[in-house]
Design an enzyme around this catalytic site. Structure first.
Site, mmCIF file in Angstrom:
data_model
loop_
_atom_site.group_PDB
_atom_site.id
_atom_site.type_symbol
_atom_site.label_atom_id
_atom_site.label_comp_id
_atom_site.label_asym_id
_atom_site.label_seq_id
_atom_site.Cartn_x
_atom_site.Cartn_y
_atom_site.Cartn_z
ATOM 1 N N LYS A 95 3.163 2.623 -3.769
ATOM 2 C CA LYS A 95 3.401 3.034 -2.363
ATOM 3 C C LYS A 95 3.067 4.495 -2.151
ATOM 4 C CE LYS A 95 6.995 -0.448 -1.612
ATOM 5 N NZ LYS A 95 7.190 -0.888 -2.995
HETATM 6 O O1 LIG Z 1 5.297 -3.101 -1.709
HETATM 7 C C1 LIG Z 1 6.161 -3.855 -2.180
HETATM 8 O O2 LIG Z 1 5.923 -4.517 -3.183
HETATM 9 C C2 LIG Z 1 7.413 -4.035 -1.427
HETATM 10 C C3 LIG Z 1 7.324 -3.873 -0.070
HETATM 11 C C4 LIG Z 1 8.413 -4.259 0.749
HETATM 12 O O3 LIG Z 1 8.338 -4.204 1.962
HETATM 13 N N1 LIG Z 1 9.531 -4.725 0.136
HETATM 14 C C5 LIG Z 1 9.646 -4.854 -1.224
HETATM 15 O O4 LIG Z 1 10.695 -5.321 -1.682
HETATM 16 N N2 LIG Z 1 8.619 -4.439 -2.029
HETATM 17 C C6 LIG Z 1 8.752 -4.477 -3.502
HETATM 18 O O5 LIG Z 1 8.844 -5.853 -3.907
HETATM 19 C C7 LIG Z 1 9.789 -6.013 -4.965
HETATM 20 C C8 LIG Z 1 10.900 -6.949 -4.506
HETATM 21 O O6 LIG Z 1 11.751 -7.243 -5.567
HETATM 22 P P1 LIG Z 1 12.820 -8.442 -5.504
HETATM 23 O O7 LIG Z 1 13.620 -8.232 -4.261
HETATM 24 O O8 LIG Z 1 13.619 -8.263 -6.753
HETATM 25 O O9 LIG Z 1 12.052 -9.728 -5.481
HETATM 26 C C9 LIG Z 1 10.247 -4.609 -5.347
HETATM 27 O O10 LIG Z 1 9.395 -4.135 -6.387
HETATM 28 C C10 LIG Z 1 9.995 -3.792 -4.089
HETATM 29 O O11 LIG Z 1 9.720 -2.432 -4.388
#
Ligand SMILES: O=C(O)c1cc(=O)[nH]c(=O)n1[C@@H]1O[C@H](COP(=O)(O)O)[C@@H](O)[C@H]1O
Length: 275
Positions: A95
């Site tokens: 990001k």
């Molecule tokens: O860019 C991302 O991957 C991301 C964007 C977003 O809007 N929301 C989001 O949760 N993420 C990433 O996606 C992953 C979600 O993780 P879980 O919630 O454990 O499935 C994490 O690594 C967050 O940093």
């Protein structure tokens, strides 16, 4: 290979829209890995080897490695994926967002140091802050558009004047800008959270067949059926649906990788049921 070609091939060959997120948290590692200096690598490697045939891509989150002083283990992990699971795209979730000269260094870090196939980038500093990544025409540039977190609405939902008249939401402007201007090399994708299916549908309508990275199923509670219905492209692909914690920590014991495989299989099949 171009990130987009590799992604399309993985969608087809593995019949999967699942992206397994690699967010290694040592506090949640099984006991036999606790305290080992290579624990981050060994944990992620076991997950990767257990799930690679079930995914369209992997997404390591750089903060989880940097916080543990484990950047060398991230390098080794990405190298391992390229060697042992060729054709599996790696999205470095960083990001990033900064002025062009600094962004150039972040691009070198992502694509030349870590050898990632794609990177997540924050677009809110504008075009010149994204150009150093776009210049790597064979790499994916995945721009935050409508993020999955509750506070995502604070700014992304603001109404802005539309050139030519009318208003649109800020995330819609991002989607249009990327689809109509920044994607000249065909290497852009957008992040839209699974927690907001209405906006997934809106972004799909604005961007044609552009791939969408959709985090937010699993631990964040996003709905798989609604996500797929809103975001799939005409041929039933178009999505990298990410799940991290719900897969990584499906098991807590020595057989954690087998538990992760079962969770990944269930998630892939749940996604496929709605394609
Ligand atoms: O860019 C991302 O991957 C991301 C964007 C977003 O809007 N929301 C989001 O949760 N993420 C990433 O996606 C992953 C979600 O993780 P879980 O919630 O454990 O499935 C994490 O690594 C967050 O940093």
């Amino acid at each position: 290979m171009h990130f987009m070609s590799a992604l399309r091939a993985a969608w087809q060959q593995r019949d999967s829209l699942l992206c397994v997120g690699l967010d290694p948290d040592p506090a949640r590692f099984p006991a036999h890995l606790q305290g080992r200096p290579d624990a981050v690598f060994e944990f992620c490697k076991a997950i990767v080897d257990a799930t690679a045939d079930l995914v369209c891509c992997f997404k390591p989150q750089i903060a989880y490695f940097a916080a543990q002083r484990a950047e060398d283990q991230l390098e080794a992990l990405i190298a391992h994926i390229h060697v042992r699971h060729p054709g599996t795209p790696v999205v470095l979730d960083a990001k990033r967002g900064d002025i062009g000269s600094t962004a150039g260094q972040y691009a070198v870090e992502a694509f030349e140091r870590y050898r990632a196939d794609a990177i997540t980038v924050n677009p809110y500093m504008g075009r010149d802050s994204v150009e150093p990544y776009l210049a790597y025409a064979d790499k994916g540039v995945i721009l935050l558009c409508r993020t999955s977190n509750p506070g995502g609405s604070d700014l992304q939902f603001l109404e802005v004047g539309r050139p030519g008249g009318g208003v649109e939401k800020l995330y819609e402007r991002v989607a249009r800008l990327v689809a109509e201007d920044w994607n000249a090399s065909g290497n852009c994708a957008l992040v839209v959270g699974a927690t907001f299916p209405d906006e997934i549908a809106r972004v799909r309508a604005l961007t044609g067949e552009m791939p969408l990275l959709v985090p937010g199923i699993g631990a964040q509670g996003g709905d798989i059926a609604a996500t797929v219905a809103a975001g799939r492209s005409a041929d039933g692909t178009g999505l990298m649906i990410n799940s991290s914690r719900a897969i990584l920590y499906a098991g807590a014991d020595e057989d954690f990788a087998a538990a992760a495989r079962r969770a990944a299989l269930d998630t892939r099949d749940a996604i496929n049921a709605y394609r």
